[in-house]
Design an enzyme around this catalytic site. Structure first.
Site, PDB file in Angstrom:
ATOM      1  N   ARG A  35      44.154  46.947  27.539  1.00  0.00           N
ATOM      2  CA  ARG A  35      43.767  46.951  28.527  1.00  0.00           C
ATOM      3  C   ARG A  35      41.892  46.545  27.315  1.00  0.00           C
ATOM      4  O   ARG A  35      41.632  45.623  27.253  1.00  0.00           O
ATOM      5  CB  ARG A  35      43.014  47.126  29.598  1.00  0.00           C
ATOM      6  CG  ARG A  35      42.855  46.333  30.374  1.00  0.00           C
ATOM      7  CD  ARG A  35      42.356  46.374  32.025  1.00  0.00           C
ATOM      8  NE  ARG A  35      43.734  45.836  32.834  1.00  0.00           N
ATOM      9  CZ  ARG A  35      44.021  44.743  33.323  1.00  0.00           C
ATOM     10  NH1 ARG A  35      43.386  43.672  33.148  1.00  0.00           N
ATOM     11  NH2 ARG A  35      45.623  44.619  33.972  1.00  0.00           N
ATOM     12  N   GLU A  45      38.619  45.536  40.465  1.00  0.00           N
ATOM     13  CA  GLU A  45      37.743  45.432  40.468  1.00  0.00           C
ATOM     14  C   GLU A  45      37.049  44.794  39.208  1.00  0.00           C
ATOM     15  O   GLU A  45      35.105  45.217  38.631  1.00  0.00           O
ATOM     16  CB  GLU A  45      38.627  46.147  38.615  1.00  0.00           C
ATOM     17  CG  GLU A  45      39.717  47.530  39.217  1.00  0.00           C
ATOM     18  CD  GLU A  45      40.935  47.597  38.199  1.00  0.00           C
ATOM     19  OE1 GLU A  45      41.976  46.536  38.129  1.00  0.00           O
ATOM     20  OE2 GLU A  45      41.117  48.065  37.142  1.00  0.00           O
TER      21      GLU A  45
END
Ligand code: MTE
Ligand code: LUZ
Ligand code: MOS
Length: 751
Positions: free
Chosen positions: A304, A704
C-alpha cells in the site's frame, strides 16, 4: 440517526471483553517474556514461580498440541518464543492463576538464561545484512532514467518517519471457555474473528468448526487488532483447553504497549525532477520499511505504501521501490492508512523540498500536478471520477487560500516570538484490500415472526459506527423503523470466512452483502403482499406495504406473520464480492481499487519560537464523502482521524534504545493528543460528488483517509520554523516534537 452505541457508551453499559460476567472458576492468564531483544534461550526456570500460591499452571512452547505458529502471510511467528527471542516483549509462555495478581507475582520469579545476540533496530542496517521479510517490490511508470536529463530542477533527500502506538482504549484481550466435545467459545477483542479462529485451530491442532469466536464490539482497533489480537486469544484458548477452566487474558496497558507492534517506521530516499512549469516529470523513491521481527501484515503494508507513493498527483515517470526489513523490534502492523500515509508523506516531503529549492510555495507545485480523469497511476489503474482538482478548488475558494497566505505573512511580519505556517494537504486513498481475494463479505438476516429483524455480518464494530450504518441499510431496505432491527455480534458460527474489518471497507463490503440479503427477503415478502393486496407492485415504507396507489396496504408485522404461515423462508444468507478489481503482482499492474476517496485540507499552525511548542490552529477540509449515509458518524471519523494523524506527525514518539528495549511503554512517556492538542477549528465541508456505485448507497468509505490530512501539520509547523529561522532547511523527521522544533528554530541549515 445517532450512533446506536452512543447511549450505552456514555453510560458505561457497553460490554467489552473484560465486562463479560465471569463464569465461576475463571482463571487468569498473563504472558511473560525475556529481558532481551535478541538471544538464544538456554534455560527457563519455572520451578519457583510454579510453587507460588494461586498459580495453576505455566505453559510454554512444549505444551502446544498443534503448531507453535501464528504467522499468516509468512509462517515466521511462533506463539511462544522457543529457542530464540527476536524482540523485547516476545511472549515465551503464559502463567495461569486464580487471580491476575498471583500471576504478576509469579512473573517476577521466572528465571532465564540466554546467550545474547546482537539486536538490529535500524531497517537500513537490516537491509545491509540481507534481512528482508519478502523480496523487494518496484512499481514503475514511464522511465525515470531517461527523464532526469529533461528536468529543470532535481532535488533529492531523505525522510525519517517514526512508528505510532495504537492506544486503542480497550487493551488486547480474550476470554475463552470450553463447551462440550472439545469445542471452545472465545470472546476476542479482534478486528478479524476468522483469523483468530484459524490460528486457534492451528495451534490446538483441531478443526475450525469446533471454535466459536465472538466479538460484540471492540474498544478501538485502528489496525492494531487486525492481526495482533490473535496471539492473546490463542493463548486464552490454549489455557482453557489445558486447565479445563474458563480463562481470561487481558493485557495491562504497559504490557500491551511493550508487547505489541506499532505503525511501521520508514526510512526513505527520494529524488524528484520538475520542469520550469512546476510539472513533476520524474520521481524516484526507495522505502526501507521497519517490519520488526516477523512479517505480520508488513508485506501488505509495503504494497500500500507503493500504491500511494504518488498521493493525488499524476507523475509520468515513477520508480518506487520498497524493502521490508526484518529488525529486532516487536512486529509492526496495520495502523489506519496501512502504509499509505508513509508513502504519501515522502512525496509531500519531496514536493516541499523542491519548492524550497526552487523558491515557490509548495501549494503551487501540488496544484500543478493533481490527478485528473483518465490519468494512469504507476500501478496501472486509470483514474476515473477523480476529485483532486475540484476538492482543491473548493478548499482554495471556500477557505480563501490567498487570505490564509496574507494572514500568515502579516502575522509573521509583526510577531517576533511566535510564527505561523500553513500547508495545503490533498489526499487520494484507494478503497479495497490491496489483496483482491479479501474483498468479499457475507450477511445473515433473520426476520422473526413478530416482525423483528436480526442481522449478522462479518463487520466488527470498533467505534467507527459500522453497526449503525448496517442498521440503516436493513431498516431502509425493509422500510421499517430502526427499533425493529438488531445488529448481532460478529460470530464465526454465524458468518464464516470473514475478512478483517479493515481497509475502510467494513460498511461497503458488509453493507452490500446485507443489502443483497434484505433485497432477496423483500422480494419474497413482496410476492405474499401482491397476492394479498391483489396488485402488481408493492412499496415498502413506514412499516407498511402498499400497492402503487397506496389505497390498499398491510402492515409489516401482518405481512411477516402471513409469510410465516405460508411457509415462506424468512432467513437469508448472502455474499458480496467487489466486482471489477484485479492486480497482477508479476507485472505490478492492474485495477486494485474499487474507487478512491479524495479531499483537500488547509492546515494552519502557530509555533512558540521561545519554547519550540506549537498549536495546530485549524484544519479546514473539503472531503469527498460521496453521498454520506450518516454525517454525524462520518464527521466523527474525520475528527478522530485528523487528531490521530496530528499525534503521529507531531508528538507521539516511539523510542527504543539501541538494544531494542522500548523506552516509551506508558502514557507518561508516550504523549498522545489530548483535548488541548485538538485544533480549535476543524471545519468539514462535503464536496458535491456523486459517490461510487461500489460504495454502499454511494456513501464512500471514510475510516482511514482523513488521517492523511494531518500530514499537513508537519509542513505547516516547518513553514513557521522557517519564518523564524530564515533559510533553515531542517532534516525531515517525524514526529516533529517540540524538542526537534526548538533545535531547528536555532540550528543552522541542517540538511
Ligand atoms: N474509528 C474508531 N472509533 N475506532 C477504530 O478503531 N479504526 C479505523 C477506522 N476508524 C477505527 C476507527 C481503521 S484503521 C479502519 S480500517 C476503519 O475504521 C475500519 O472500519 P470501517 O471499515 O468500517 O471503516
Ligand atoms: N489490510 C489489509 C488493510 O489486509 N489489506 C489492505 O489493503 C489494507 N488496507 C488498509 C488497511 N488495512
Ligand atoms: Mo485499518 S489499518 O485497515 O484496520
Amino acid at each position: 440517526m445517532i450512533n446506536i452505541d452512543a447511549k450505552n457508551h456514555v453510560s458505561g453499559k457497553s460490554v467489552y471483553v473484560d465486562d463479560i460476567k465471569e463464569i465461576r472458576g475463571t482463571l487468569f492468564a498473563l504472558p511473560f517474556d525475556l529481558p532481551t531483544a535478541h538471544a538464544k534461550i538456554t534455560g527457563l526456570d519455572l520451578s519457583s514461580a510454579r510453587t507460588l500460591p494461586g498459580i495453576v499452571s505455566i505453559l510454554t512452547a512444549k505444551d502446544i498440541p498443534g503448531d507453535n505458529q501464528i504467522g499468516v502471510a509468512v509462517p515466521d511467528e511462533p506463539l511462544f518464543a522457543d529457542k530464540e527471542v527476536h524482540f523485547s516483549g516476545q511472549t515465551a509462555g503464559i502463567i495461569i492463576g486464580v487471580t491476575e495478581h498471583a500471576c504478576r507475582l509469579a512473573r517476577r520469579e521466572i528465571g532465564f538464561s540466554f546467550e545474547q545476540l546482537t539486536p538490529v533496530t535500524c531497517p537500513r542496517q537490516a537491509m545491509k545484512q540481507g534481512m528482508l521479510i519478502v523480496p523487494p517490490r518496484t512499481f514503475r511508470i514511464g522511465n525515470t532514467d531517461d527523464a532526469w536529463s529533461r528536468c529543470d530542477h532535481i532535488v533529492s533527500g531523505t525522510v525519517e518517519i517514526n512508528g505510532q502506538e495504537h492506544i486503542y482504549m480497550e487493551t488486547q484481550g480474550s476470554y475463552a471457555y470450553l463447551k462440550e466435545d472439545g469445542c471452545i467459545f472465545v470472546a476476542s477483542s479482534t478486528q478479524a474473528p476468522t483469523a483468530v479462529q484459524w490460528a486457534i485451530a492451528r495451534v490446538l491442532g483441531i478443526e475450525m468448526h469446533r471454535i466459536e469466536v465472538d466479538t460484540v464490539r471492540i474498544g478501538g482497533g485502528f489496525g492494531g487488532k487486525e492481526d495482533q489480537a490473535t496471539a492473546w486469544a490463542v493463548m486464552a484458548a490454549l489455557a482453557a483447553v489445558k486447565t479445563g477452566m474458563p480463562v481470561k487474558l487481558i493485557l495491562h496497558r504497559m504490557d500491551d504497549i511493550r508487547m505489541t507492534g506499532k505503525r511501521n517506521p520508514y526510512s526513505s530516499d527520494f529524488r524528484i525532477g520538475l520542469g520550469n512549469d512546476l510539472k513533476i516529470m520524474a520521481y524516484e523513491v526507495t522505502h526501507y520499511q521497519n517490519a520488526g521481527a516477523s512479517a505480520d501484515l508488513s508485506p501488505a503494508i509495503l504494497e500500500r505504501t507503493l500504491f500511494h507513493s504518488t498521493n493525488s498527483y499524476c507523475i509520468p515517470n515513477v520508480t518506487a521501490t520498497a524493502y521490508s526489513c526484518r529488525t529486532n523490534l516487536p512486529p509492526n502492523t496495520a495502523f489506519r492508512g496501512f502504509g499509505g500515509p508513509q508513502g504519501m508523506f515522502v512525496i509531500e516531503s519531496a514536493i516541499v523540498r523542491a519548492a524550497e529549492t526552487i523558491g515557490v510555495s509548495p501549494d503551487e507545485i501540488q496544484k500543478a500536478n493533481l490527478i485528473k480523469d483518465g490519468d494512469e497511476m504507476p500501478y496501472g489503474q486509470v483514474m476515473q471520477e477523480t476529485h483532486a482538482t475540484d476538492s482543491w478548488a473548493e478548499a482554495e475558494r471556500r477557505y480563501s487560500l490567498s487570505e490564509v497566505k496574507n494572514r500568515v505573512a502579516e502575522f509573521n511580519s509583526h510577531s517576533d516570538t511566535h510564527k505561523k505556517g500553513f500547508a495545503v494537504q490533498p489526499i487520494c486513498f484507494g478503497i479495497s484490500f490491496t489483496n483482491t481475494m479479501m474483498n468479499h463479505a457475507r450477511a445473515l438476516v433473520h426476520i422473526y415472526k413478530d416482525g423483528s429483524v436480526v442481522v449478522s455480518t462479518g463487520a466488527v464494530e470498533m467505534g467507527q459506527g459500522v453497526n449503525t450504518k448496517l442498521l440503516q441499510v436493513a431498516s431502509a431496505e425493509f422500510g421499517i423503523s430502526h427499533e425493529r432491527v438488531k445488529i448481532e455480534s460478529t460470530n464465526t458460527l454465524r458468518i464464516a470466512n470473514t475478512s478483517p474489518t479493515a481497509a475502510s471497507s467494513g460498511a461497503d463490503l458488509n453493507g452490500k452483502a446485507l443489502k443483497i440479503a434484505c433485497t432477496n427477503l423483500r422480494e419474497r415478502l413482496a410476492e405474499v403482499a401482491k397476492q394479498t393486496l391483489e396488485c402488481e407492485e408493492v412499496v415498502f415504507a413506514n412499516e407498511t406495504i402498499s400497492d402503487n396507489t397506496r389505497k390498499k396496504s398491510i402492515s409489516w408485522k401482518e405481512l411477516v406473520n402471513m409469510a410465516q404461515q405460508q411457509r415462506v423462508p424468512l432467513s437469508e444468507h448472502s455474499h458480496y464480492a467487489t466486482p471489477g478489481i484485479h492486480f497482477d503482482r508479476t507485472k505490478e499492474k492492474g485495477h486494485p481499487f474499487a474507487y478512491h476517496v479524495y479531499g483537500t485540507a488547509i492546515i494552519e499552525a502557530t509555533v512558540d519560537c521561545l519554547r519550540g511548542t506549537y498549536l495546530i490552529d485549524s484544519v479546514r477540509i473539503v472531503h469527498d464523502f460521496g453521498k454520506s449515509m450518516n454525517a454525524d458518524v462520518d464527521h466523527g471519523q474525520i475528527e478522530g482521524g485528523v487528531v490521530q494523524g496530528i499525534g503521529w506527525m507531531t508528538m507521539e514518539e516511539v523510542m527504543f534504545d539501541d538494544k531494542g528495549k522500548l523506552l516509551t511503554s506508558a502514557l507518561s512517556t508516550y504523549k498522545i493528543p489530548d483535548i488541548y492538542s485538538v485544533p480549535a477549528v476543524i471545519e468539514i465541508h462535503h464536496l458535491d460528488s456523486p459517490g461510487s456505485d461500489l460504495a454502499i448507497y454511494k456513501s464512500k468509505a471514510v475510516g482511514e483517509p482523513p488521517l492523511m490530512y494531518a500530514l499537513g501539520a508537519y509542513f505547516a509547523i516547518r513553514k513557521a520554523v522557517q519564518a523564524f529561522n530564515k533559510g533553515a532547511e531542517p532534516a525531515i523527521s517525524v514526529p516533529y516534537t517540540p524538542e526537534k522544533v526548538l533545535f531547528d528554530l536555532y540550528g543552522k541549515k541542517t540538511l
